[in-house]
Design a protein around this motif. Sequence first.
Motif, PDB file in Angstrom:
ATOM      1  N   UNK A  11       0.827  -1.214   0.000  1.00  0.00           N
ATOM      2  CA  UNK A  11       0.000   0.000   0.000  1.00  0.00           C
ATOM      3  C   UNK A  11       0.861   1.265   0.000  1.00  0.00           C
ATOM      4  N   UNK A  12       2.169   1.088  -0.251  1.00  0.00           N
ATOM      5  CA  UNK A  12       3.096   2.235  -0.322  1.00  0.00           C
ATOM      6  C   UNK A  12       3.061   3.083   0.940  1.00  0.00           C
ATOM      7  N   UNK A  13       3.227   2.387   2.058  1.00  0.00           N
ATOM      8  CA  UNK A  13       3.255   3.074   3.348  1.00  0.00           C
ATOM      9  C   UNK A  13       4.424   2.560   4.191  1.00  0.00           C
ATOM     10  N   UNK A  14       4.836   3.429   5.123  1.00  0.00           N
ATOM     11  CA  UNK A  14       5.750   3.041   6.191  1.00  0.00           C
ATOM     12  C   UNK A  14       5.073   3.405   7.496  1.00  0.00           C
ATOM     13  N   UNK A  15       4.971   2.460   8.409  1.00  0.00           N
ATOM     14  CA  UNK A  15       4.332   2.715   9.694  1.00  0.00           C
ATOM     15  C   UNK A  15       5.392   2.807  10.781  1.00  0.00           C
ATOM     16  N   UNK A  16       5.353   3.886  11.544  1.00  0.00           N
ATOM     17  CA  UNK A  16       6.294   4.094  12.643  1.00  0.00           C
ATOM     18  C   UNK A  16       5.501   4.274  13.932  1.00  0.00           C
ATOM     19  N   UNK A  17       5.789   3.435  14.930  1.00  0.00           N
ATOM     20  CA  UNK A  17       5.114   3.536  16.221  1.00  0.00           C
ATOM     21  C   UNK A  17       6.112   3.903  17.318  1.00  0.00           C
ATOM     22  N   UNK A  18       5.679   4.814  18.189  1.00  0.00           N
ATOM     23  CA  UNK A  18       6.496   5.257  19.318  1.00  0.00           C
ATOM     24  C   UNK A  18       6.006   4.621  20.606  1.00  0.00           C
ATOM     25  N   UNK A  19       6.943   4.271  21.485  1.00  0.00           N
ATOM     26  CA  UNK A  19       6.550   3.930  22.841  1.00  0.00           C
ATOM     27  C   UNK A  19       6.029   5.197  23.513  1.00  0.00           C
ATOM     28  N   UNK A  20       5.040   5.033  24.383  1.00  0.00           N
ATOM     29  CA  UNK A  20       4.425   6.211  25.001  1.00  0.00           C
ATOM     30  C   UNK A  20       3.808   5.856  26.339  1.00  0.00           C
ATOM     31  N   UNK A  21       3.649   6.876  27.163  1.00  0.00           N
ATOM     32  CA  UNK A  21       3.055   6.736  28.492  1.00  0.00           C
ATOM     33  C   UNK A  21       1.834   7.649  28.547  1.00  0.00           C
ATOM     34  N   UNK A  22       0.705   7.112  28.979  1.00  0.00           N
ATOM     35  CA  UNK A  22      -0.495   7.942  29.162  1.00  0.00           C
ATOM     36  C   UNK A  22      -0.253   8.936  30.289  1.00  0.00           C
ATOM     37  N   UNK A  23      -0.616  10.201  30.071  1.00  0.00           N
ATOM     38  CA  UNK A  23      -0.396  11.215  31.103  1.00  0.00           C
ATOM     39  C   UNK A  23      -1.549  11.278  32.102  1.00  0.00           C
ATOM     40  N   UNK A  24      -2.729  10.870  31.659  1.00  0.00           N
ATOM     41  CA  UNK A  24      -3.871  10.796  32.580  1.00  0.00           C
ATOM     42  C   UNK A  24      -4.888   9.836  31.980  1.00  0.00           C
ATOM     43  N   UNK A  25      -5.975   9.588  32.694  1.00  0.00           N
ATOM     44  CA  UNK A  25      -6.950   8.603  32.219  1.00  0.00           C
ATOM     45  C   UNK A  25      -8.180   9.263  31.599  1.00  0.00           C
ATOM     46  N   UNK A  26      -8.072  10.553  31.280  1.00  0.00           N
ATOM     47  CA  UNK A  26      -9.221  11.293  30.732  1.00  0.00           C
ATOM     48  C   UNK A  26      -9.293  11.144  29.212  1.00  0.00           C
ATOM     49  N   UNK A  27      -9.128   9.915  28.712  1.00  0.00           N
ATOM     50  CA  UNK A  27      -9.237   9.712  27.264  1.00  0.00           C
ATOM     51  C   UNK A  27     -10.689   9.462  26.883  1.00  0.00           C
ATOM     52  N   UNK A  28     -10.986   9.712  25.627  1.00  0.00           N
ATOM     53  CA  UNK A  28     -12.320   9.380  25.118  1.00  0.00           C
ATOM     54  C   UNK A  28     -12.264   9.365  23.598  1.00  0.00           C
ATOM     55  N   UNK A  29     -13.130   8.567  22.963  1.00  0.00           N
ATOM     56  CA  UNK A  29     -13.026   8.370  21.522  1.00  0.00           C
ATOM     57  C   UNK A  29     -13.261   9.648  20.726  1.00  0.00           C
ATOM     58  N   UNK A  30     -12.404   9.885  19.727  1.00  0.00           N
ATOM     59  CA  UNK A  30     -12.638  10.969  18.785  1.00  0.00           C
ATOM     60  C   UNK A  30     -13.601  10.503  17.691  1.00  0.00           C
ATOM     61  N   UNK A  31     -13.775  11.351  16.674  1.00  0.00           N
ATOM     62  CA  UNK A  31     -14.749  11.049  15.617  1.00  0.00           C
ATOM     63  C   UNK A  31     -14.436   9.760  14.872  1.00  0.00           C
ATOM     64  N   UNK A  32     -13.152   9.379  14.851  1.00  0.00           N
ATOM     65  CA  UNK A  32     -12.772   8.219  14.054  1.00  0.00           C
ATOM     66  C   UNK A  32     -12.780   6.924  14.854  1.00  0.00           C
ATOM     67  N   UNK A  33     -13.191   7.005  16.135  1.00  0.00           N
ATOM     68  CA  UNK A  33     -13.173   5.818  16.991  1.00  0.00           C
ATOM     69  C   UNK A  33     -14.556   5.550  17.583  1.00  0.00           C
TER      70      UNK A  33
END
Lengths: 163, 163
Positions: free
Chosen positions: A94-116
């Motif tokens: 599909x002519x893509x390169x995927x790069x993923x970073x390690x990460x730490x959540x800063x708080x638990x106030x997440x919620x789905x955006x329009x695409x989720x």
Amino acid sequence: MPPGDTLPRYVCDACGEIHYQNPKLVVGAIPEHEGRILLCRRAIEPRYGYWTLPAGFMENDETAAEGALRETLEEAGARIELAGPFSMISVPAVNQIHVFYRARLLDLAFNPGEESLEVALVEEDKLPWKDIAFRTVAVTLRHWFADRARGEFGFHAEDLPLR
Amino acid sequence: MPPGDTLPRYVCDACGEIHYQNPKLVVGAIPEHEGRILLCRRAIEPRYGYWTLPAGFMENDETAAEGALRETLEEAGARIELAGPFSMISVPAVNQIHVFYRARLLDLAFNPGEESLEVALVEEDKLPWKDIAFRTVAVTLRHWFADRARGEFGFHAEDLPLR
């Protein structure tokens, strides 16, 4: 084929502008909180309803790391702190390169955006392996849990062969 | 701004096709032979006459590693064997990401391609630091020699801030 080039290109007949078609970078994060990983269930095609790490096309005027932060905020409403890059996977199909970073959540106030549809913190033994949206995400998650098990996180570069 | 998008895009007034503008990947190699590094002196703009590592835009239908091999063959006439990725540097000023692989020269039958004035194997103390074409190349070479000095090669991800 423009002069000095080695491949045919799309050239505008009217103005002569050359439209190069190059692979696109997809940047994302592996947000972790107390051993659990933040996953998003996709509300868009392709792979509607399947689970993925927050990720998306890198945009102009940003760095790869900034793109990973932005996509995590857009798709999961989550604020994270990045560690280094963890995986870089070429997907020539599909002519893509995927790069993923390690990460730490800063708080638990997440919620789905329009695409989720939903966003969840998932334990390793609850991971929906059969419902992961993309092979690059499954490969990245497998490396992540394997590295955690051996107590050392590396950097993983690989290619997904053409299907 | 197309529906569901977050940024304005170039859209064709005639057919509605959306032309996304995303960062491009530049892939290259750090070809080594007995402690010396293969450098090319550029025969094209930008930076005509300056020294660089073999590198260029990744093309569709190839992996990042294949692109690095191809560019090294095109610009230096050199056959190499790749080790892993060594550096990944975001350059938002020009909307590029540069990725360099560690590599070993397979033979000494290299010679400049059309885009190079000359190709040379250079020792660390002969490196033309003032005449290096691009900052990403200088950053990569500095990391390479520093890693060699401490006896361990890592992976280096960083950003070049906007000038």
